[in-house]
Design an enzyme around this catalytic site. Structure first.
Site, short mmCIF file in Angstrom:
data_model
loop_
_atom_site.label_atom_id
_atom_site.label_comp_id
_atom_site.label_asym_id
_atom_site.label_seq_id
_atom_site.Cartn_x
_atom_site.Cartn_y
_atom_site.Cartn_z
CE LYS A 206 1.54 -1.60 11.10
NZ LYS A 206 1.03 -0.35 10.53
CD GLU A 212 4.15 -10.77 -1.45
OE1 GLU A 212 3.53 -10.76 -0.45
OE2 GLU A 212 3.60 -10.04 -2.44
N GLY A 267 3.81 1.17 7.49
CA GLY A 267 5.11 0.51 6.75
C GLY A 267 6.00 1.54 6.10
NE ARG A 268 2.11 5.17 2.50
CZ ARG A 268 1.19 4.52 2.68
NH1 ARG A 268 1.13 3.23 2.89
NH2 ARG A 268 -0.09 5.15 3.00
CD GLU A 353 1.86 1.30 -0.35
OE1 GLU A 353 2.31 0.47 -1.28
OE2 GLU A 353 2.24 1.30 0.92
CG HIS A 384 23.89 9.84 -21.10
ND1 HIS A 384 24.78 10.58 -22.02
CD2 HIS A 384 24.58 10.47 -19.92
CE1 HIS A 384 25.58 11.30 -21.60
NE2 HIS A 384 25.50 11.47 -20.33
CE LYS A 512 0.17 -7.06 1.88
NZ LYS A 512 0.55 -6.51 3.01
C1 G6Q Z 1 3.47 0.45 3.24
C2 G6Q Z 1 2.50 -0.57 2.90
C3 G6Q Z 1 3.24 -1.69 2.50
C4 G6Q Z 1 3.78 -2.80 3.32
C5 G6Q Z 1 3.93 -4.26 2.94
C6 G6Q Z 1 4.67 -5.22 3.91
O1 G6Q Z 1 3.02 1.27 4.05
O2 G6Q Z 1 1.56 -0.94 4.12
O3 G6Q Z 1 4.01 -1.48 1.49
O4 G6Q Z 1 4.83 -2.27 4.05
O5 G6Q Z 1 2.95 -4.72 2.33
O6 G6Q Z 1 3.83 -5.25 5.10
P1 G6Q Z 1 4.09 -6.16 6.23
O7 G6Q Z 1 5.23 -5.36 6.96
O8 G6Q Z 1 2.81 -6.22 7.14
O9 G6Q Z 1 4.83 -7.34 5.80
#
Ligand code: G6Q
Length: 547
Positions: A206, A212, A267-268, A353, A384, A512
């Site tokens: 996003k 990463e 994002g989630r 989150e 198990h 971050k």
């Molecule tokens: C989700 C969070 C987080 C995010 C990641 C990736 O709700 O905001 O998990 O999705 O940090 O972020 P980007 O999509 O910006 O790379």
């Protein structure tokens, strides 16, 4: 605004909880032969049985009063109509618009959300068909056989969980791979067997700034160019899903190959957007749409069903009951369906989150227990491994059992064994076994009195451990969509009741920022020395020992 603790319903629940702690569910089942009918509801694609919770009709009435007094209905309307309920980021929360199929206009910053969604879905459809039909060609004119999605957190977990869950629905026209970890081992393992001429990378981010993801995207770019010797090949092999068009263009991805993301999708909660492209590429666009339809059906259920019959509301209230009022500190998600093997990890992010916070909407410290830590794994494997703890530890762990009536891939003799365990475990967690029964069983087996005295205390199971059972007909794109949306709305209602900003994630941002600083120290031979003594010493040990 007053703390929830000042509500009459909250106070009534507090008193009620003190009495209920001394009751046992066995007693409720013995006195109410229709307990299942009284404490279960039907929702799209699934049945929710919550009778194995430490609740009576009185408890549920009190919990419903809490939902009413917390204005859950008003907040629900605010979310669906695009009010900026993500208050700390001043954003609307409209993942539901991604699957509504509605032409009804919601305006955000001068743009019509319905039109944006429709245009994005059209673009996804065209692109998906081009790739799957073999019309989209790589730099040497070969078709795409492998998709590598590069993204992390919300830009990874949702699509990967769904891809894994719906594997039996894939026609294998393309193979989909995921890279999320910045540990080079992952991308190296994924790329090793692939031929760059046949690979399409989706950079899902996003913000298009996540270290990463950017590190992995750059490695993928170099891998491609090492084979093509031509920067222009990037246009044929990279697309992006992002809200940051500038950064994507600077990376070398063409404007036509950028799929939109918007501030009003967290994002989630984003797998319903173009972040779900790998799902559409794997299954075909029509099946991706079935996923959206299933989620939309749950949205309708959430909006239209009275609170007393509303599955997400009930799940949220039970979590508040078990954790805030009865003191449980963690919750297990236990799927009995191989397809859902990533579901617990997905739910872990979705709930923790969203609601793992300790400050209220108004910036005040929250002075009551909020949400549990979420954990779990496939139920059978868990039996198990960690179920011992669920059955006999001093800590009560409420659990959600999720199973299917039919297997997507039936193999003779397997499904009934699986489901026998599914039913047996929640029964045992509820009813337990008392000492009298343990002694009688051992005696019937001819054990000596000495043995019975020694072993009996260890074999006692107190039971009274709360579980919900979610039963679906079978896993399909549609039923999976409904299941995910069920939990999304549960999390939303929980947040409203507990006065938590469910849609920001400042805890993610802190880590971050700090990592970026330390990375410079590691790479540029700078010694910052400004960390605590543990971190300073670890960094200098790392630098001196491994260079
Ligand atoms: C989700 C969070 C987080 C995010 C990641 C990736 O709700 O905001 O998990 O999705 O940090 O972020 P980007 O999509 O910006 O790379």
């Amino acid at each position: 605004m007053l703390s929830r603790t000042s509500l009459a319903s909250w106070q009534a629940l507090n008193v009620h909880a003190k009495q209920m702690k001394f009751r046992h569910m066995n007693e409720f089942f013995a006195t109410d032969k229709q307990r299942f009918e009284h404490f279960s509801v039907n929702a799209p694609s699934l049945l929710l049985d919550y009778s194995k919770n430490l609740v009576t009709q009185e408890t549920m009435l009190k919990l419903m009063a809490l939902a009413q007094e917390s204005d859950v209905i008003t907040w629900r309307e605010k979310m669906f109509s695009g009010e900026r309920i993500n208050s700390t980021e001043n954003r609307a929360v409209l993942h539901t618009a991604l699957r509504s199929g509605s032409e009804q206009s919601i305006n955000i910053d001068g743009a019509n959300v319905a039109q944006q969604v429709a245009a994005s879905l059209d673009k996804m459809k065209t692109f998906t068909e081009q790739v799957r039909s073999g019309d989209w060609l790589g730099y040497t004119g070969k078709r795409i056989t492998d998709i590598v999605n590069i993204g992390v957190g919300g830009s990874n977990l949702g699509p990967q969980m769904v891809t894994e869950a719906l594997k039996p629905y894939s026609d294998n026209r393309v193979r989909v791979h995921y890279v999320s970890n910045v540990d080079g081992t992952q991308i190296a393992n994924v790329l090793r067997p692939l031929n760059p001429e046949n690979v399409l990378f989706i950079v899902s981010s996003k913000t298009f700034t996540t270290t990463e993801t950017m590190t992995n995207a750059n490695t993928a770019r170099q891998w491609l160019i090492a084979s093509s010797f031509d920067e222009k090949s990037v246009a044929k092999h990279f697309i992006a899903v992002s809200a940051n068009v500038n950064n994507v263009s600077n990376f070398g991805i063409e404007a036509d190959n950028i799929f939109d993301m918007w501030d009003w999708v967290g994002g989630r909660f984003s797998l319903w957007s173009a972040i779900g492209l790998p799902i559409a590429l794997d299954l075909g666009f029509e099946k991706f749409k079935e996923l959206l339809v299933g989620a939309n059906e749950m949205d309708q259920h959430f909006c239209q069903t009275p609170l007393e019959q509303n599955a997400p509301v009930i799940l949220a209230l039970l979590s508040v009951w078990n954790c805030t009022f009865l003191g449980a500190q963690s919750q297990a998600i236990l799927p009995y369906d191989q397809s859902l093997h990533m579901f617990s990890a997905y739910m872990q992010q979705a709930e923790m989150e969203s609601n793992g916070k300790s400050v209220s909407w108004h910036g005040n410290a929250i002075d009551y227990p909020t949400v549990p830590s979420i954990w779990g794994a496939l139920g059978i494997n868990g039996q198990h491994a960690f179920y011992q703890y669920l059955h006999q530890s001093n800590n009560i762990v409420p659990a959600d059992f999720i199973g299917s009536i039919e297997s997507v891939t039936p193999v003779k003799g397997h499904h009934s064994t699986l489901m026998a365990n599914f039913f047996a475990q929640s029964q045992a967690l509820m009813s337990g076994v008392d000492e009298q029964q343990v002694r009688a069983d051992l005696k019937a087996k001819g054990r000596t009195q000495e043995y019975i005295d020694k072993v009996s205390p260890h074999k006692v199971h107190k039971g009274n451990r709360p579980t919900n059972t979610i039963l679906m007909k079978r896993i399909s794109p549609k039923s999976l969509g409904s299941l995910i949306a069920l939990y999304e709305h549960k999390i939303f209602v929980q947040g409203i009741i507990l006065q938590i900003c469910s849609f920001d994630q400042w805890g993610v941002e802190l880590g971050k920022g700090l990592a970026n600083e330390i990375q410079q120290e590691l790479e540029q031979n700078i010694t910052n020395g400004n960390h605590d003594s543990s971190t300073n010493s670890l960094i200098s040990f790392f630098k001196s020992s491994f260079r």
